[in-house]
Design an enzyme around this catalytic site. Sequence first.
Site, PDB file in Angstrom:
ATOM      1  N   ARG A  35       0.825  -1.219   0.000  1.00  0.00           N
ATOM      2  CA  ARG A  35       0.000   0.000   0.000  1.00  0.00           C
ATOM      3  C   ARG A  35       0.854   1.263   0.000  1.00  0.00           C
ATOM      4  NH1 ARG A  35      -4.561  -1.643   4.492  1.00  0.00           N
ATOM      5  NH2 ARG A  35      -5.321  -3.489   3.413  1.00  0.00           N
ATOM      6  N   CYS A  36       1.866   1.273  -0.799  1.00  0.00           N
ATOM      7  CA  CYS A  36       2.836   2.365  -0.856  1.00  0.00           C
ATOM      8  C   CYS A  36       2.747   3.039  -2.222  1.00  0.00           C
ATOM      9  CB  CYS A  36       4.237   1.781  -0.632  1.00  0.00           C
ATOM     10  SG  CYS A  36       5.605   2.934  -0.782  1.00  0.00           S
ATOM     11  N   GLY A  37       3.139   4.289  -2.285  1.00  0.00           N
ATOM     12  CA  GLY A  37       3.185   4.974  -3.561  1.00  0.00           C
ATOM     13  C   GLY A  37       4.167   4.321  -4.537  1.00  0.00           C
ATOM     14  N   THR A  39       4.541   1.005  -4.715  1.00  0.00           N
ATOM     15  CA  THR A  39       4.086  -0.363  -4.965  1.00  0.00           C
ATOM     16  C   THR A  39       4.075  -0.727  -6.449  1.00  0.00           C
ATOM     17  OG1 THR A  39       2.844  -0.394  -2.902  1.00  0.00           O
ATOM     18  CG2 THR A  39       2.206  -2.015  -4.555  1.00  0.00           C
TER      19      THR A  39
END
Length: 161
Positions: A35-37, A39
């Site tokens: 759930r990371c930018g 990803t």
Amino acid sequence: MTLPSDIELRRIDGSTTTTGEFAGKVLLIVNTASRCGFTPQYAGLQALHAAYAGRGLVVMGFPCNQFGQQEPGDATAIADFCETKFSVGFPMFDKIEVNGERAHPLFRHLKSAAPGLLGSEAIKWNFTKFLVGRDGKVVSRHAPTSSPESLTQEIEALLAA
């Protein structure tokens, strides 16, 4: 600094191995999060795996929830996400910590061998990347903002060595 061959690794399916399994390979070791930018970099990591695994590259993903709680799922949820969203075919490992007292021994070694800016060993965010040569020496560390594709020349040079 050469990567020890006896560091225990737990795969995302719960089975165990050691770093010795990967001796003689070029390794791209990455702390990941779902759930990371950053990803979407899973796609680039998978592309590198598809292009170079046959020549000896092993991309290794290590989920970590230490940065913004961006990897909250358990092993099953993480594995399902990686498979359904990005068709990840490279080895994924159990969720670990990369900083602090409970940092995984592999990442302790990587950070010591290849410190970041101004000599800082701490990993600052998800998708920090480490390249390890066939000889087990940690060659370089790359920031999360470095795309997997930007490592192509360095990977090709390591594979040719």
